[in-house]
Design an enzyme around this catalytic site. Structure first.
Site, PDB file in Angstrom:
ATOM      1  N   GLU A  94      11.577  -5.009   2.786  1.00  0.00           N
ATOM      2  CA  GLU A  94      11.652  -4.831   1.338  1.00  0.00           C
ATOM      3  C   GLU A  94      12.774  -3.860   0.974  1.00  0.00           C
ATOM      4  OE1 GLU A  94       7.014  -5.771   0.195  1.00  0.00           O
ATOM      5  OE2 GLU A  94       7.570  -3.683   0.447  1.00  0.00           O
ATOM      6  N   CYS A 107      17.331   1.396  -2.637  1.00  0.00           N
ATOM      7  CA  CYS A 107      16.590   1.979  -1.526  1.00  0.00           C
ATOM      8  C   CYS A 107      16.439   0.859  -0.492  1.00  0.00           C
ATOM      9  CB  CYS A 107      15.228   2.465  -2.029  1.00  0.00           C
ATOM     10  SG  CYS A 107      14.170   3.042  -0.704  1.00  0.00           S
ATOM     11  N   CYS A 114       7.865   0.152  11.322  1.00  0.00           N
ATOM     12  CA  CYS A 114       8.365   1.469  11.749  1.00  0.00           C
ATOM     13  C   CYS A 114       7.589   1.920  12.984  1.00  0.00           C
ATOM     14  CB  CYS A 114       8.197   2.490  10.626  1.00  0.00           C
ATOM     15  SG  CYS A 114       8.986   4.068  11.002  1.00  0.00           S
ATOM     16  N   CYS A 118       3.782   8.180  10.172  1.00  0.00           N
ATOM     17  CA  CYS A 118       3.480   9.132   9.103  1.00  0.00           C
ATOM     18  C   CYS A 118       2.200   8.662   8.393  1.00  0.00           C
ATOM     19  CB  CYS A 118       4.639   9.199   8.124  1.00  0.00           C
ATOM     20  SG  CYS A 118       6.186   9.613   8.940  1.00  0.00           S
ATOM     21  N   CYS A 121       2.106   6.907   4.807  1.00  0.00           N
ATOM     22  CA  CYS A 121       3.097   5.860   4.536  1.00  0.00           C
ATOM     23  C   CYS A 121       2.536   4.472   4.837  1.00  0.00           C
ATOM     24  CB  CYS A 121       4.336   6.127   5.380  1.00  0.00           C
ATOM     25  SG  CYS A 121       5.532   4.788   5.314  1.00  0.00           S
ATOM     26  N   GLY A 165      11.270   1.854   7.794  1.00  0.00           N
ATOM     27  CA  GLY A 165      11.910   2.232   9.055  1.00  0.00           C
ATOM     28  C   GLY A 165      12.523   3.618   9.048  1.00  0.00           C
ATOM     29  N   GLU A 166      12.777   4.113  10.242  1.00  0.00           N
ATOM     30  CA  GLU A 166      13.443   5.411  10.424  1.00  0.00           C
ATOM     31  C   GLU A 166      14.906   5.105  10.768  1.00  0.00           C
ATOM     32  OE1 GLU A 166      13.221   8.969  10.449  1.00  0.00           O
ATOM     33  OE2 GLU A 166      15.277   8.493  11.013  1.00  0.00           O
ATOM     34  N   CYS A 339       7.923   5.273  -3.407  1.00  0.00           N
ATOM     35  CA  CYS A 339       8.110   5.877  -2.106  1.00  0.00           C
ATOM     36  C   CYS A 339       6.837   5.814  -1.261  1.00  0.00           C
ATOM     37  CB  CYS A 339       8.496   7.326  -2.347  1.00  0.00           C
ATOM     38  SG  CYS A 339       9.469   7.962  -1.040  1.00  0.00           S
TER      39      CYS A 339
HETATM   40  S1  SF4 Z   1       8.954   4.383   7.181  1.00  0.00           S
HETATM   41 FE1  SF4 Z   1       9.525   6.572   7.051  1.00  0.00          FE
HETATM   42  S2  SF4 Z   1       7.735   7.594   6.168  1.00  0.00           S
HETATM   43 FE2  SF4 Z   1       7.055   5.561   6.891  1.00  0.00          FE
HETATM   44  S3  SF4 Z   1       6.301   5.884   8.995  1.00  0.00           S
HETATM   45 FE3  SF4 Z   1       8.450   5.325   9.171  1.00  0.00          FE
HETATM   46  S4  SF4 Z   1       9.553   7.290   9.188  1.00  0.00           S
HETATM   47 FE4  SF4 Z   1       7.477   7.718   8.414  1.00  0.00          FE
END
Ligand code: SF4
Length: 346
Positions: A94, A107, A114, A118, A121, A165-166, A339
């Site tokens: 997305e 964004c 991911c 977290c 999230c 994602g990171e 977010c």
């Molecule tokens: S997308 Fe960002 S906030 Fe969500 S788990 Fe991954 S690193 Fe953490």
């Protein structure tokens, strides 16, 4: 046996020029096709109208263009747009267009799912399936730019890597995508308008500094106390605040650029005076600014937005300590585009 065709956008400009020379054509043809692929974002070889029909057919026989497809697009009543983007292998990510009075920001996602976990999230609930290619990141930006022009009568002004994602776990592809986005042969955007937001991978922050990247760095901090941060972001155990601090000092020393801290205040988790004091102390290590972000609860999540009083305490204490602080009201809540809410639900 069917031959698997190669994605033409995996070729560099030089490789494309070489390909045409090997075909007995002029290297210049490679420049023309490259321009169609990136600057004009062509989805089909047929669209390349200044290239002969025979050449287009030859390209069709040898290559594919693995363009993303916007599967569904949702528009929020505050103007936010969320795209569910289908990749060439059917996976979905997305991306979101966030309009304000002065800017329109894309964004974008950098991974499918991911690998980090977290707790607040929604994306964390999708296991990481793969990294996005540079062109899949680039295409998200192009799609949002088109929507920005269509719905808000202005081109995209900013990009944040804060979607799924990171980004620092897919560093090479993110860098290649940013190179294309900032290149005059791509979108020609200024790197100053791009922010890579990380949960804080110290080794990669140092690498970015060594690579002399020109874009901005944001860190999702959420707590400056190890025990608290580990309950919110369990990977903090592997990358504790001491290492994060050291990498941020290194970043500032090398780049001379401020860091943004993204910070959400949750009820009963990080809303006490000791949390505020620890954060203020952390903010003093390296020149920075703070974005306090309004939280959007995810279904059945334990995390709840803190009281206004707790937020005011944070803001007042930061300001008293001469730290620049912005409060980011959430956008696109009605379409799960805010977010921490991206989870392929559309
Ligand atoms: S997308 Fe960002 S906030 Fe969500 S788990 Fe991954 S690193 Fe953490």
């Amino acid at each position: 046996m069917e031959i698997k065709k190669k994605d033409i956008r995996a070729l560099t400009k030089e490789q494309l020029r070489e390909f045409f020379v090997n075909q007995g054509d002029k290297a210049f043809r490679g420049n023309q096709v490259y321009e169609w692929l990136w600057q004009k974002s062509a989805h089909n070889f047929e669209d390349m109208t200044n290239v002969s029909k025979e050449t287009r057919q030859m390209l069709e026989a040898n290559f594919v263009i693995n363009h993303i497809k916007v599967d569904t697009m949702q528009r929020s009543n505050d103007g936010t747009v969320k795209n569910a983007v289908r990749l060439h292998d059917g996976l979905i990510v997305e991306s979101v267009l966030i309009p304000t009075a002065t800017r329109t920001t894309a964004c974008v996602s950098s991974q499918v799912g991911c690998s980090l976990d977290c707790k607040f999230c929604a994306t964390a609930r999708l296991k990481r399936m793969r990294n996005l290619n540079p062109d899949e990141i680039y295409d998200q930006v192009v799609a949002i730019d088109k929507e920005s022009r269509l719905y808000h009568n202005r081109p995209l002004s900013n990009i944040v890597f804060m979607g799924m994602g990171e980004p620092l776990m897919n560093y090479n592809n993110v860098i290649k995508a940013i190179d294309k986005i900032t290149s005059p042969e791509g979108l020609g955007m200024s790197p100053k308008r791009i922010t890579v937001s990380t949960s804080g991978v110290p080794k990669m922050i140092k690498k970015m500094a060594d690579d002399e990247v020109k874009f901005n760095l944001a860190v999702s901090l959420h707590s400056a106390i190890d025990e608290v941060r580990t309950t919110i972001m369990p990977f903090n155990e592997t990358f504790p605040l001491k290492d994060l601090k050291e990498s941020l000092e290194y970043w500032y020393l090398k780049t001379n650029r401020k860091i943004s801290y993204e910070y959400v205040v949750w009820k009963g988790i990080n809303d006490a005076q000791k949390d505020i004091d620890a954060f203020v102390k952390f903010c003093k290590y390296v020149p920075c600014k703070v974005n306090i972000i309004e939280y959007n609860p995810i279904d059945d999540g334990d995390f709840q937005q803190a009281s206004n009083l707790a937020l005011e305490n944070y803001i007042n204490t930061l300001e008293k300590n001469r730290i620049v602080v912005n409060v980011r009201r959430s956008r696109g809540k009605d379409i799960d585009a805010a977010c921490g809410q991206l989870a392929n639900k559309s």
